[in-house]
Enzyme design. Structure first.
Site, PDB file in Angstrom:
ATOM      1  N   HIS A 114       8.639 -10.676  16.835  1.00 49.87           N
ATOM      2  CA  HIS A 114       9.535  -9.546  16.547  1.00 49.87           C
ATOM      3  C   HIS A 114      10.741 -10.127  15.804  1.00 49.87           C
ATOM      4  O   HIS A 114      11.844 -10.240  16.342  1.00 49.87           O
ATOM      5  CB  HIS A 114       9.949  -8.895  17.866  1.00 49.87           C
ATOM      6  CG  HIS A 114      10.603  -7.549  17.737  1.00 49.87           C
ATOM      7  ND1 HIS A 114      11.092  -7.048  16.542  1.00 49.87           N
ATOM      8  CD2 HIS A 114      10.863  -6.600  18.679  1.00 49.87           C
ATOM      9  CE1 HIS A 114      11.618  -5.848  16.755  1.00 49.87           C
ATOM     10  NE2 HIS A 114      11.485  -5.549  18.042  1.00 49.87           N
TER      11      HIS A 114
ATOM     12  N   ARG B  71       5.369  -1.453  12.923  1.00 52.59           N
ATOM     13  CA  ARG B  71       5.099  -1.983  14.269  1.00 52.59           C
ATOM     14  C   ARG B  71       3.670  -1.626  14.629  1.00 52.59           C
ATOM     15  O   ARG B  71       3.216  -0.506  14.360  1.00 52.59           O
ATOM     16  CB  ARG B  71       6.055  -1.370  15.294  1.00 52.59           C
ATOM     17  CG  ARG B  71       5.676  -1.701  16.721  1.00 52.59           C
ATOM     18  CD  ARG B  71       6.713  -1.267  17.710  1.00 52.59           C
ATOM     19  NE  ARG B  71       7.894  -2.104  17.619  1.00 52.59           N
ATOM     20  CZ  ARG B  71       8.925  -2.023  18.459  1.00 52.59           C
ATOM     21  NH1 ARG B  71       8.914  -1.133  19.442  1.00 52.59           N
ATOM     22  NH2 ARG B  71       9.973  -2.828  18.322  1.00 52.59           N
TER      23      ARG B  71
ATOM     24  N   ARG C  74      14.997   1.677  19.450  1.00 48.66           N
ATOM     25  CA  ARG C  74      15.966   0.896  18.698  1.00 48.66           C
ATOM     26  C   ARG C  74      15.498   0.455  17.324  1.00 48.66           C
ATOM     27  O   ARG C  74      16.201   0.605  16.324  1.00 48.66           O
ATOM     28  CB  ARG C  74      16.346  -0.408  19.458  1.00 48.66           C
ATOM     29  CG  ARG C  74      17.423  -0.275  20.447  1.00 48.66           C
ATOM     30  CD  ARG C  74      17.141  -1.215  21.591  1.00 48.66           C
ATOM     31  NE  ARG C  74      15.929  -0.749  22.224  1.00 48.66           N
ATOM     32  CZ  ARG C  74      15.922   0.198  23.171  1.00 48.66           C
ATOM     33  NH1 ARG C  74      17.034   0.674  23.621  1.00 48.66           N
ATOM     34  NH2 ARG C  74      14.786   0.628  23.683  1.00 48.66           N
ATOM     35  N   THR C  75      14.309  -0.135  17.266  1.00 49.00           N
ATOM     36  CA  THR C  75      13.916  -0.776  16.013  1.00 49.00           C
ATOM     37  C   THR C  75      13.720   0.271  14.920  1.00 49.00           C
ATOM     38  O   THR C  75      14.251   0.140  13.812  1.00 49.00           O
ATOM     39  CB  THR C  75      12.631  -1.605  16.223  1.00 49.00           C
ATOM     40  OG1 THR C  75      12.836  -2.430  17.371  1.00 49.00           O
ATOM     41  CG2 THR C  75      12.334  -2.473  15.028  1.00 49.00           C
TER      42      THR C  75
ATOM     43  N   LYS D 194      -7.694   9.128  12.522  1.00 53.67           N
ATOM     44  CA  LYS D 194      -9.013   9.515  11.980  1.00 53.67           C
ATOM     45  C   LYS D 194      -9.827   8.278  11.633  1.00 53.67           C
ATOM     46  O   LYS D 194     -10.891   8.383  11.037  1.00 53.67           O
ATOM     47  CB  LYS D 194      -8.822  10.360  10.715  1.00 53.67           C
ATOM     48  CG  LYS D 194      -8.007  11.612  10.913  1.00 53.67           C
ATOM     49  CD  LYS D 194      -7.818  12.296   9.551  1.00 53.67           C
ATOM     50  CE  LYS D 194      -6.563  13.121   9.526  1.00 53.67           C
ATOM     51  NZ  LYS D 194      -6.155  13.428   8.147  1.00 53.67           N
TER      52      LYS D 194
HETATM   53  N1   CP Z   1      14.161  -4.089  21.170  1.00 47.96           N
HETATM   54  C1   CP Z   1      13.186  -3.228  20.756  1.00 47.96           C
HETATM   55  O1   CP Z   1      12.248  -3.605  20.031  1.00 47.96           O
HETATM   56  O2   CP Z   1      13.342  -1.953  21.205  1.00 47.96           O
HETATM   57  P1   CP Z   1      12.397  -0.732  20.808  1.00 47.96           P
HETATM   58  O3   CP Z   1      11.028  -1.016  21.421  1.00 47.96           O
HETATM   59  O4   CP Z   1      13.047   0.490  21.382  1.00 47.96           O
HETATM   60  O5   CP Z   1      12.288  -0.699  19.309  1.00 47.96           O
END
Ligand code: CP
Length: 305
Positions: free
Chosen positions: A129, A101, A51-52, A80
């Site tokens: 998040h 991320r 999603r993100t 590396k």
């Molecule tokens: N909600 C969320 O962060 O989903 P993903 O891990 O798929 O990005």
């Protein structure tokens, strides 16, 4: 230059403005079609995501911009031994804004110190998040019409669930919010969040292991997955993973207008038999994520429709 590392980097006024922009994007998508033309978003995902990452990429494409990046550390020079700091110095030469991320808490903060362009934290370990929180807030506001006077239950892995930590931080700044924490003893909300966020902001909260006992008082139920990737011991994960499974029987205890949220991915914690219940809002949440990320990209790039 602004970054978004933690939801409290934004004032509540700024959050409300972002949600207003997202509402306008939903109502008038054509207005926003080309406003990031020639701008580039880099998505650097050192941890898996559906999603993100894809909602960020879809958001930038819908604004007329372009996207580049990687979806796993193994396909970047991190494999590396390149540091986050060096990776960011390099990628900020190629892009106008970066969403990243990383499994290590604080990695986006390190990135922000070396970056020539805005950094967006798209999830750092079990910490924060913030863009999921913007998604959650937009969904709550669209479904309930307000971000105040709400009783919000958080159920599942409250220890490692970064979406829970960020949303509690955000909601604690709105009026008359009551928090109900529902988890096994081993997965309780960390003490530092209770002390530094709930107690500090005078938020009333209760903790329980019994979902059915508190269901009837909730306006929002925020279900979460037990975060397998954060466990050190597989046996503990197996023992705890199905602690809560929301099904039709448990929904009998809920208010008729309770809203069920989940950041997804779901494993077993919401039975698919709930998906057609009008109170199930987790797929609407997914759609809202793209629109509020469009609003955020515009804000950090300082572009307006
Ligand atoms: N909600 C969320 O962060 O989903 P993903 O891990 O798929 O990005």
């Amino acid at each position: 230059m602004r970054h978004l590392l933690d939801i409290v980097d934004l004032t509540t006024e700024e959050i409300d403005e972002l949600l207003d922009t997202a509402d306008d994007i939903i109502a008038n998508p054509d207005k926003y079609r080309d406003i990031c033309k020639y701008k580039k978003l880099a998505t650097l995902f050192f941890e898996p995501s559906t999603r993100t990452r894809l909602s960020f990429e879809s958001a930038m494409l819908s604004l007329g911009g372009s996207v580049l990046g990687f979806s796993e550390a193994s396909s970047s020079s991190a494999s590396k031994g390149e540091s986050v700091a060096d990776t960011i110095r390099v990628v900020s030469c190629y892009s106008d804004i970066i969403a990243m991320r990383h499994p290590k808490e604080g990695a986006p903060l390190v990135a922000s110190m070396k970056s020539a362009v805005p950094i967006i934290n798209a999830g750092d370990g079990g910490h924060n998040h913030p863009t999921q929180t913007l998604t959650d807030l937009l969904t709550i506001r669209r479904e309930k019409g307000r971000l105040h006077d709400l009783t919000v239950g958080f159920c599942g892995d409250l220890k490692f669930g970064r979406t829970v930590h960020s949303l509690i931080s955000a909601l604690s700044r709105y009026e008359n919010i009551n928090i109900v924490l529902i988890s096994p003893d081993e997965l309780k909300l960390p003490s530092y969040i209770k002390k530094d966020v709930l107690i500090k902001n005078g938020i009333t909260y209760e903790q329980t292991t019994d979902l059915c006992a508190v269901m009837g008082k909730l306006d929002i139920l925020y279900m979460t997955r037990v975060q397998q990737e954060r466990f050190f011991n597989e046996a503990d994960y197996i023992r705890l993973k199905d602690s809560y499974i929301l099904d039709r029987e448990k929904m009998e205890y809920a208010k008729k207008d309770m809203c069920i949220l989940h950041p997804l991915p779901r494993v077993n914690e919401i039975s698919t038999e709930i998906d057609d219940d009008p109170r199930a809002c987790y797929f609407k949440q997914v759609a809202n994520g793209k629109n509020v990320r469009m609003a955020l990209i515009m804000k950090l790039l300082e572009v307006q429709a």
